[in-house]
Design a protein around this motif. Sequence first.
Motif, PDB file in Angstrom:
ATOM      1  N   ILE A   1       0.849  -1.205   0.000  1.00 48.69           N
ATOM      2  CA  ILE A   1       0.000   0.000   0.000  1.00 48.69           C
ATOM      3  C   ILE A   1       0.879   1.248   0.000  1.00 48.69           C
ATOM      4  O   ILE A   1       0.682   2.163  -0.796  1.00 48.69           O
ATOM      5  CB  ILE A   1      -0.936   0.013   1.234  1.00 48.69           C
TER       6      ILE A   1
ATOM      7  N   GLY B   1       2.366   1.665  -3.254  1.00 50.71           N
ATOM      8  CA  GLY B   1       1.397   1.638  -4.356  1.00 50.71           C
ATOM      9  C   GLY B   1       1.679   0.577  -5.399  1.00 50.71           C
ATOM     10  O   GLY B   1       1.585   0.834  -6.601  1.00 50.71           O
TER      11      GLY B   1
ATOM     12  N   ALA C   1      -7.322  -3.802  -5.609  1.00 47.60           N
ATOM     13  CA  ALA C   1      -5.873  -3.572  -5.615  1.00 47.60           C
ATOM     14  C   ALA C   1      -5.091  -4.878  -5.607  1.00 47.60           C
ATOM     15  O   ALA C   1      -3.867  -4.863  -5.583  1.00 47.60           O
ATOM     16  CB  ALA C   1      -5.492  -2.732  -4.399  1.00 47.60           C
TER      17      ALA C   1
ATOM     18  N   ARG D   1      -3.325  -0.956 -10.400  1.00 44.45           N
ATOM     19  CA  ARG D   1      -2.324   0.033  -9.970  1.00 44.45           C
ATOM     20  C   ARG D   1      -2.992   1.337  -9.527  1.00 44.45           C
ATOM     21  O   ARG D   1      -2.634   1.912  -8.497  1.00 44.45           O
ATOM     22  CB  ARG D   1      -1.320   0.284 -11.108  1.00 44.45           C
ATOM     23  N   GLN D   2      -4.004   1.756 -10.297  1.00 41.60           N
ATOM     24  CA  GLN D   2      -4.700   3.003  -9.911  1.00 41.60           C
ATOM     25  C   GLN D   2      -5.323   2.865  -8.517  1.00 41.60           C
ATOM     26  O   GLN D   2      -5.231   3.759  -7.688  1.00 41.60           O
ATOM     27  CB  GLN D   2      -5.807   3.329 -10.929  1.00 41.60           C
TER      28      GLN D   2
ATOM     29  N   ILE E   1      -4.522   0.782  -6.001  1.00 38.92           N
ATOM     30  CA  ILE E   1      -3.592   0.723  -4.864  1.00 38.92           C
ATOM     31  C   ILE E   1      -2.874   2.063  -4.706  1.00 38.92           C
ATOM     32  O   ILE E   1      -2.500   2.438  -3.581  1.00 38.92           O
ATOM     33  CB  ILE E   1      -2.626  -0.476  -4.941  1.00 38.92           C
ATOM     34  N   GLN E   2      -2.743   2.802  -5.778  1.00 34.59           N
ATOM     35  CA  GLN E   2      -2.113   4.119  -5.616  1.00 34.59           C
ATOM     36  C   GLN E   2      -3.052   5.105  -4.924  1.00 34.59           C
ATOM     37  O   GLN E   2      -2.601   5.977  -4.175  1.00 34.59           O
ATOM     38  CB  GLN E   2      -1.585   4.624  -6.952  1.00 34.59           C
ATOM     39  N   ARG E   3      -4.339   4.926  -5.129  1.00 27.28           N
ATOM     40  CA  ARG E   3      -5.314   5.727  -4.372  1.00 27.28           C
ATOM     41  C   ARG E   3      -5.204   5.359  -2.878  1.00 27.28           C
ATOM     42  O   ARG E   3      -5.187   6.243  -2.021  1.00 27.28           O
ATOM     43  CB  ARG E   3      -6.716   5.435  -4.911  1.00 27.28           C
TER      44      ARG E   3
ATOM     45  N   SER F   1      -2.574   4.206  -1.437  1.00 29.76           N
ATOM     46  CA  SER F   1      -1.281   4.741  -1.001  1.00 29.76           C
ATOM     47  C   SER F   1      -1.412   6.220  -0.650  1.00 29.76           C
ATOM     48  O   SER F   1      -0.932   6.675   0.398  1.00 29.76           O
ATOM     49  CB  SER F   1      -0.265   4.540  -2.124  1.00 29.76           C
ATOM     50  N   GLN F   2      -2.104   6.939  -1.519  1.00 32.85           N
ATOM     51  CA  GLN F   2      -2.297   8.386  -1.292  1.00 32.85           C
ATOM     52  C   GLN F   2      -3.042   8.622   0.022  1.00 32.85           C
ATOM     53  O   GLN F   2      -2.644   9.466   0.837  1.00 32.85           O
ATOM     54  CB  GLN F   2      -3.086   8.948  -2.477  1.00 32.85           C
TER      55      GLN F   2
END
Lengths: 533, 533
Positions: A390, A393, A417, A445-446, A448-450, A452-453
């Motif tokens: 996480i 990301g 994710a 990827r989108q 898990i990057q959300r 992460s953010q």
Amino acid sequence: MSTLLMLQWMSRTTFVILTILCFLLFSPCRSSKILVVPIDGSHWLNMKIILKELHFRAHEITVLHFGKSWYMSSNSSIYISIHSAMDDKGRDKHGFNDYVQAYLEIYPAFISSFCQQRLMTDMLSDAHVILAKSAEAILDDSVFMTKLQESKFDLMLTDPVLTVGVLLGSYLKLPMVFNVRYINTVEGHFVIAPSPVSYVPMSMSELHDKMDFLERTKNMLHYLYYVYEQHFIINPVYSDVFRKHFPVGTDLFSLELSADIWLLRSDFVFEFPRPTMPNVVYIGGFQCKESKPLPAELEAFMQSSGEHGVIIMSLGTFISALRPEITEAIAAAFAELPQKVIWRFTGEKPSSLGNNTMLVKWLPQNDLLGHPKTRVFVAHGGTNGMYEAIYHGVPVVAMPLLFDQFDNVLRLKVRGAARVVEVRSLTKDSFLEALEDVLENPSYRQNIQRLSQLHRDQPMSPMDTAIFWIEYVIRNKGAPHLQAAGFSLSWYSYFCLDVAAFFMVITGTFIWGSVLICRFLCCRRFSRKIKAE
Amino acid sequence: MSTLLMLQWMSRTTFVILTILCFLLFSPCRSSKILVVPIDGSHWLNMKIILKELHFRAHEITVLHFGKSWYMSSNSSIYISIHSAMDDKGRDKHGFNDYVQAYLEIYPAFISSFCQQRLMTDMLSDAHVILAKSAEAILDDSVFMTKLQESKFDLMLTDPVLTVGVLLGSYLKLPMVFNVRYINTVEGHFVIAPSPVSYVPMSMSELHDKMDFLERTKNMLHYLYYVYEQHFIINPVYSDVFRKHFPVGTDLFSLELSADIWLLRSDFVFEFPRPTMPNVVYIGGFQCKESKPLPAELEAFMQSSGEHGVIIMSLGTFISALRPEITEAIAAAFAELPQKVIWRFTGEKPSSLGNNTMLVKWLPQNDLLGHPKTRVFVAHGGTNGMYEAIYHGVPVVAMPLLFDQFDNVLRLKVRGAARVVEVRSLTKDSFLEALEDVLENPSYRQNIQRLSQLHRDQPMSPMDTAIFWIEYVIRNKGAPHLQAAGFSLSWYSYFCLDVAAFFMVITGTFIWGSVLICRFLCCRRFSRKIKAE
């Protein structure tokens, strides 16, 4: 932005800087004495990160550990190591592999969550018998206990998944902080916070927070099993030690609930939102940090992957848990991909291994996950690995094997994710399909990057939060003002069953009285009527 | 401390400074458009403090307010003011005094908490009728609504104790942050978090968290009354506006629970520990700040008190709520003390006023409470005043009059930081005894200073916390990941009553089947026996 605003901000920043400096220089918490009773394995790796930070802040740390340990060292620059006379005779770390095989071989898939829970009970009830004996031996050892008492510790810091630290901290009447994910047989929240089974999935249930009727029924069964397990399997194991060393009425729950702060290795980017309590502090992902440069050889391998990037595979403590036919299938699937692969692996090299795959005995997981060439993380779903994925990301292909791994990977799966692969039925094709899906479909990827953010968007880093609350308990000699009064109620008072019974008696008496009066009036009227006739 | 450690800390501090600078300079949250629907009175004073901070951070603020207001100004440098066509026809602030008199005169003491709750229902049900009409008028006003929609706000910030902001924010589908203490008829927690009545005292119940059987029974009655009030008095008021402007099935609860973050004006130094939720953020005392120097005249008066110090008395919005015989008794009690007194007072000067007492129409409460000469704070127990007393560590003599004031002062009383005086039966002697007790017994000061120490010991100031979470919701366009799934369940599913019924049917069928089989077997055996005989 106006110059004035800028100046205002600058003056504000100066104030913040001065406050921080004052805090660092005059904090009353330095040089406190902290007694630590950790748990082995990945739990210890977690604890050690916090101990390093506490050591950095000049606290004196004493770690109590048993004779045999997987990772703990008796000679450490960051802590003083003390041994109890008792060896915990704990299982070898490879012992987990037997449980993995048992789970994979014996149990049919459709009731797998119940089988998991049963397996966990078996494993933990053995452990609790050993732990209760260890605790009793320590508490009986008057020389050792006097030594602990004379040390005048300021705090007990323990991971309560196994219970020696909890018993010892309570016996020594020390302020207590838990570094916790699981407690006895269940995820930490279930002991300390109300957990409506309608939307809070039980540990091991493999359910998420949006449940239909059948899923809620399943969740309720898991809950009932947990209550049975806790009260009839785990609690009785400790009856001797409680009788000998604690006041009448003490049980495991009452000791656990007496902890001042629960540092829960979780957060609500990962965990489903649910009720919590004022003394629960979330430090999920506290171990994550920005990646460091890789060793030259690994960096060269990463760069050689070109635009396709690299797949990282690691099963952590379960490194050798897979059977040869499964590792063969995995190796064959990897061989068909254009990506490069770094696979943490021990044992016999699979014959189907492709040229694109590098086998390593150990890998700098955090640094690899933070590398821009990393495309997918193939993992067993341990909490640490999931938080690292996480944090950086990186989408996950998960193959859960035991414990909370099934629940962990489900949390990433429902957020889009991760793909989950069932190890029991893993073939080259199914694994390859999952990998290609995660590699080619950008949504993983989108998503898990959300996550992460959101995970990184916190007022304070999880590590700073953990340290703040540990020092808070030391500074204030506990935090009883954060402990709910409900903890000390009997179960029937907690659920107000006595009040409900009282209302029912009142209502019953009222109805009965009304019926009697009506009957009396009717009889009188009837007898008058007869008389009149 | 070693030089190395010092250097490490310095480098760390530099890192923190740089992070803060980056945050201030590159924060993506500046210049967002925030629509604010506040509530009048002390609620507005609270909201305005947050708006000032948001303005300081360059957010564009639009405040929707009605024609008539106590404190709100149409011309402000920190916000753009917009009016709806509708006037809320809200009560005059002196209208509260009627309720205070009603409470003091009519109700007997022993059921005072129920009388309080009933009085609150009367007051609020009137208000909700007006509010529902106001909301309907706004939503019907297509020109005004188009103007709001075209403004493309990033956030609705509202105090949900009255409901226009909640309805408007939901209708406009804006991310929503609540600045909340009460909601509809009850303290905010009761709507959003599980609240076991066994240890969570209901609003207005005048109970604390450690309850005996009778107190739990009383608490349950308050809870049942609240459920009745919410479902049969408040909710039906809004049925028209929901039918016209919202999807089928919408009610007040579903809109309130859709808020992303609840900034709760409370914390667990003040509030009893209880379950909470991930999207509840505690900002109790966010309005408190270090005291500033007093005007020369006031400072001279403070200094003239010598070693005896000064008593500060203020009843906030309820400044003129006391009857003349009570103000006479208070003035007479003050006159007998060696302390000086500053009393915020309007109306006819009491004839018994001593030379030691200064009457003022307004006072800089925060600055006076933070003054070293201040010994006691005589207050009505509003939340703001209680937090200021905690912040500055000044013990309280409380005379609660209405609303949550009874609950507030109880929280300080059970911590030994306040004496509560019943206004209904206040005499010169009883008031003087309470004042002398708090002045002479050092435990009151010690206890509130302990609360002050705990309240100030937070990772971030409550104001910074509030601003962080408001900007968090703007940055992330909401925070649905913090909203529990249980919010969307029907009540019987939430409590798993359907699952319980299913288990009962299964168990019943099993028992019934077993009885049938036993009966069948017995009959067969019996008939065989007869046959054999």
